[in-house]
Design a protein around this motif. Structure first.
Motif, PDB file in Angstrom:
ATOM      1  N   ARG A 112       0.652  -1.298   0.020  1.00 15.76           N
ATOM      2  CA  ARG A 112      -0.086   0.215  -0.055  1.00 15.76           C
ATOM      3  C   ARG A 112       0.725   1.514   0.115  1.00 15.76           C
ATOM      4  O   ARG A 112       0.409   2.176  -0.309  1.00 15.76           O
ATOM      5  N   VAL A 113       2.171   1.124   0.548  1.00 11.47           N
ATOM      6  CA  VAL A 113       2.889   2.427   0.733  1.00 11.47           C
ATOM      7  C   VAL A 113       3.785   2.703  -0.533  1.00 11.47           C
ATOM      8  O   VAL A 113       4.709   1.945  -0.694  1.00 11.47           O
ATOM      9  N   LYS A 114       3.411   4.059  -1.137  1.00 13.10           N
ATOM     10  CA  LYS A 114       4.410   4.206  -2.366  1.00 13.10           C
ATOM     11  C   LYS A 114       5.715   4.809  -1.731  1.00 13.10           C
ATOM     12  O   LYS A 114       6.719   4.531  -2.460  1.00 13.10           O
ATOM     13  N   SER A 115       5.742   5.641  -0.686  1.00 17.75           N
ATOM     14  CA  SER A 115       6.898   6.000  -0.004  1.00 17.75           C
ATOM     15  C   SER A 115       6.813   6.183   1.537  1.00 17.75           C
ATOM     16  O   SER A 115       5.491   6.369   1.936  1.00 17.75           O
ATOM     17  N   LEU A 116       7.875   6.008   2.165  1.00 14.10           N
ATOM     18  CA  LEU A 116       7.686   6.228   3.653  1.00 14.10           C
ATOM     19  C   LEU A 116       8.601   7.265   4.072  1.00 14.10           C
ATOM     20  O   LEU A 116       9.965   7.230   3.958  1.00 14.10           O
ATOM     21  N   ILE A 117       8.106   8.025   4.840  1.00 16.65           N
ATOM     22  CA  ILE A 117       8.956   9.225   5.341  1.00 16.65           C
ATOM     23  C   ILE A 117       8.776   8.871   6.986  1.00 16.65           C
ATOM     24  O   ILE A 117       7.714   8.937   7.671  1.00 16.65           O
ATOM     25  N   ASN A 209      16.080  -4.747   5.566  1.00 20.22           N
ATOM     26  CA  ASN A 209      16.526  -5.101   4.406  1.00 20.22           C
ATOM     27  C   ASN A 209      15.423  -5.618   3.591  1.00 20.22           C
ATOM     28  O   ASN A 209      15.892  -5.929   2.364  1.00 20.22           O
ATOM     29  N   GLN A 210      14.620  -6.065   4.053  1.00 18.69           N
ATOM     30  CA  GLN A 210      13.361  -6.273   3.052  1.00 18.69           C
ATOM     31  C   GLN A 210      12.217  -5.277   2.624  1.00 18.69           C
ATOM     32  O   GLN A 210      11.364  -5.533   1.668  1.00 18.69           O
ATOM     33  N   ILE A 211      12.611  -3.983   3.033  1.00 20.29           N
ATOM     34  CA  ILE A 211      11.761  -2.955   2.636  1.00 20.29           C
ATOM     35  C   ILE A 211      12.163  -2.167   1.454  1.00 20.29           C
ATOM     36  O   ILE A 211      13.394  -1.435   1.531  1.00 20.29           O
ATOM     37  N   THR A 212      11.716  -2.805   0.318  1.00 19.14           N
ATOM     38  CA  THR A 212      12.351  -2.162  -1.126  1.00 19.14           C
ATOM     39  C   THR A 212      11.705  -0.834  -1.358  1.00 19.14           C
ATOM     40  O   THR A 212      12.280   0.012  -2.227  1.00 19.14           O
ATOM     41  N   THR A 213      10.393  -0.199  -0.640  1.00 19.21           N
ATOM     42  CA  THR A 213       9.899   0.984  -0.883  1.00 19.21           C
ATOM     43  C   THR A 213      10.865   2.064  -0.481  1.00 19.21           C
ATOM     44  O   THR A 213      11.524   1.902   0.214  1.00 19.21           O
ATOM     45  N   PRO A 214      10.734   3.082  -1.217  1.00 17.35           N
ATOM     46  CA  PRO A 214      11.903   4.384  -0.863  1.00 17.35           C
ATOM     47  C   PRO A 214      11.208   4.953   0.418  1.00 17.35           C
ATOM     48  O   PRO A 214      10.188   5.117   0.770  1.00 17.35           O
ATOM     49  N   VAL A 215      12.474   4.820   1.355  1.00 14.98           N
ATOM     50  CA  VAL A 215      12.212   5.316   2.784  1.00 14.98           C
ATOM     51  C   VAL A 215      13.300   6.628   2.833  1.00 14.98           C
ATOM     52  O   VAL A 215      14.418   6.598   2.596  1.00 14.98           O
ATOM     53  N   TYR A 216      12.322   7.456   3.550  1.00 11.31           N
ATOM     54  CA  TYR A 216      12.948   8.994   3.859  1.00 11.31           C
ATOM     55  C   TYR A 216      13.205   9.091   5.063  1.00 11.31           C
ATOM     56  O   TYR A 216      12.059   9.253   5.842  1.00 11.31           O
ATOM     57  N   LEU A 237      18.664  -0.518   5.205  1.00 12.33           N
ATOM     58  CA  LEU A 237      17.520  -0.033   4.413  1.00 12.33           C
ATOM     59  C   LEU A 237      18.002  -0.227   2.569  1.00 12.33           C
ATOM     60  O   LEU A 237      19.193   0.644   2.410  1.00 12.33           O
ATOM     61  N   PRO A 238      17.413  -0.947   1.937  1.00 16.36           N
ATOM     62  CA  PRO A 238      17.984  -0.949   0.527  1.00 16.36           C
ATOM     63  C   PRO A 238      17.735   0.254  -0.420  1.00 16.36           C
ATOM     64  O   PRO A 238      18.188   0.581  -1.364  1.00 16.36           O
ATOM     65  N   ASN A 239      16.746   1.227   0.165  1.00 13.75           N
ATOM     66  CA  ASN A 239      16.411   2.311  -0.856  1.00 13.75           C
ATOM     67  C   ASN A 239      16.040   3.420   0.165  1.00 13.75           C
ATOM     68  O   ASN A 239      14.875   3.508   0.131  1.00 13.75           O
ATOM     69  N   ALA A 240      16.972   3.826   0.593  1.00 17.95           N
ATOM     70  CA  ALA A 240      16.740   5.075   1.645  1.00 17.95           C
ATOM     71  C   ALA A 240      17.706   6.199   1.571  1.00 17.95           C
ATOM     72  O   ALA A 240      18.618   6.103   0.957  1.00 17.95           O
ATOM     73  N   LYS A 241      17.202   7.278   1.896  1.00 16.54           N
ATOM     74  CA  LYS A 241      18.073   8.598   2.110  1.00 16.54           C
ATOM     75  C   LYS A 241      17.788   9.040   3.462  1.00 16.54           C
ATOM     76  O   LYS A 241      16.844   9.274   3.854  1.00 16.54           O
ATOM     77  N   HIS A 242      18.785   9.778   4.005  1.00 17.73           N
ATOM     78  CA  HIS A 242      18.862  10.470   5.222  1.00 17.73           C
ATOM     79  C   HIS A 242      19.048  11.859   4.960  1.00 17.73           C
ATOM     80  O   HIS A 242      19.965  12.132   4.369  1.00 17.73           O
ATOM     81  N   MET A 243      18.057  12.697   5.649  1.00 17.51           N
ATOM     82  CA  MET A 243      18.229  14.117   5.645  1.00 17.51           C
ATOM     83  C   MET A 243      18.188  14.855   7.063  1.00 17.51           C
ATOM     84  O   MET A 243      17.510  14.429   7.799  1.00 17.51           O
ATOM     85  N   ILE A 244      19.212  15.367   7.236  1.00 18.49           N
ATOM     86  CA  ILE A 244      19.628  15.905   8.640  1.00 18.49           C
ATOM     87  C   ILE A 244      19.394  17.629   8.413  1.00 18.49           C
ATOM     88  O   ILE A 244      19.706  18.237   7.768  1.00 18.49           O
ATOM     89  N   ILE A 245      18.192  18.063   9.414  1.00 13.68           N
ATOM     90  CA  ILE A 245      17.846  19.274   9.194  1.00 13.68           C
ATOM     91  C   ILE A 245      18.375  20.227  10.203  1.00 13.68           C
ATOM     92  O   ILE A 245      18.542  19.746  11.544  1.00 13.68           O
ATOM     93  N   ALA A 246      19.148  21.447   9.728  1.00 14.50           N
ATOM     94  CA  ALA A 246      19.905  22.107  10.721  1.00 14.50           C
ATOM     95  C   ALA A 246      18.981  22.765  11.586  1.00 14.50           C
ATOM     96  O   ALA A 246      17.784  23.229  11.704  1.00 14.50           O
ATOM     97  N   GLU A 247      19.690  22.982  12.951  1.00 11.07           N
ATOM     98  CA  GLU A 247      19.166  23.577  13.849  1.00 11.07           C
ATOM     99  C   GLU A 247      17.583  23.386  14.744  1.00 11.07           C
ATOM    100  O   GLU A 247      17.045  24.198  15.157  1.00 11.07           O
ATOM    101  N   VAL A 248      17.281  22.224  14.484  1.00 11.99           N
ATOM    102  CA  VAL A 248      16.179  21.731  15.163  1.00 11.99           C
ATOM    103  C   VAL A 248      16.540  20.318  15.917  1.00 11.99           C
ATOM    104  O   VAL A 248      17.711  19.608  15.571  1.00 11.99           O
TER     105      VAL A 248
END
Length: 270
Positions: A112-117, A209-216, A237-248
């Motif tokens: 069901r999940v297109k992308s996971l944030i 490692n089984q979650i192939t959905t894009p994960v942010y 995670l096989p398909n992930a991106k990590h974003m670090i947000i400044a000053e929070v």
């Protein structure tokens, strides 16, 4: 709106009801749909935004039966709710506790999940010893909430180090967060800790490692603990991106809603 799910009344807030694309938002411990109001106002009207009060929180029922609060039961409640809402494919956003719920959901219903944030979220604790220690501390906190009441709990909770950065927010924003917490019920918070606290839920680390959905993965620069957890998750995670947000810190969607909304929009347009 209120929707009956497996014998429990769930409170759901929907914005842009007739839009084609769907976004689901899951709040953290002591939160509710109210936490997403600012972010939702910054998102495009082409997105149907569905915010859910999780079990024991906000205006959703807070049953006395703690067995209903297990992570597995919460996931099944969400699946039933999504069916009733006719949601087949959506972007799923989870903050803190809601992130653990979101991870548990995608581990069970990945289609069901297109992308996971995931905002300041973890897959749980790795060892049974860690989980047992956390269950003990969560049980102690649950009893304290039941015995001393919401006001006493919130007075202590808003001063834990995890939320230190929120003291830089405007007085109005701080008051809104406090009021959202004060609107909770003792039984709901106590049973939520017992049923789907970090110690109660099973570790999801072996399933990443089984979650192939894009994960942010989104972390606040000042929230060192969850920055490190996200970095560890990146290795699994096989398909992930990590974003670090400044000053929070921990609650990026509250401390910098504009940037948080921009990230959702970027994911939406991918």
């Amino acid at each position: 709106m209120m929707i009956s799910v497996r014998g429990v009344n769930y409170h759901v807030q929907v914005w842009n009801e007739n839009a084609k694309d769907s976004l689901v938002l899951l709040h953290g411990f002591t939160g509710s749909v109210v936490t997403w109001e600012k972010v939702s106002s910054l998102l495009p009207t082409t997105m149907k935004i569905i915010a859910i009060d999780l079990l024991g929180h906000g205006k959703t029922d807070a049953p006395s039966n703690e067995l209903l609060y297990s992570m597995e039961e919460q996931v099944e409640d969400l699946e039933d709710l999504f069916k009733q809402l006719d949601l087949h494919s959506f972007i799923l956003v989870g903050y803190s506790m809601g992130g653990r719920v979101a991870l548990s959901y995608i581990s069970t219903y990945p289609e069901r999940v297109k992308s996971l944030i995931l905002e300041s979220a973890s897959p749980g604790l790795k060892t049974e010893e860690e989980r047992a220690n956390r269950r003990n501390s969560d049980e102690a906190l649950a009893k304290k909430i039941e015995q001393n009441g919401i006001v006493s709990f919130v007075n202590a909770w808003e001063n834990i180090s995890l939320f230190e950065t929120q003291k830089k927010l405007s007085k109005d924003t701080q008051l809104a967060i406090r009021n959202e917490r004060l609107a909770q019920r003792e039984v709901g918070l106590a049973n939520s800790l017992r049923g789907m606290g970090t110690g109660a839920q099973k570790s999801l680390w072996p399933l990443l490692n089984q979650i192939t959905t894009p994960v942010y993965l989104i972390s606040g620069e000042l929230d060192e603990k969850f920055c490190l957890i996200a970095q560890e998750m990146m290795d699994e995670l096989p398909n992930a991106k990590h974003m670090i947000i400044a000053e929070v810190g921990h609650a990026i969607h509250v401390e910098n809603p504009t940037q948080f909304a921009t990230i959702i929009k970027d994911v939406y347009h991918k």
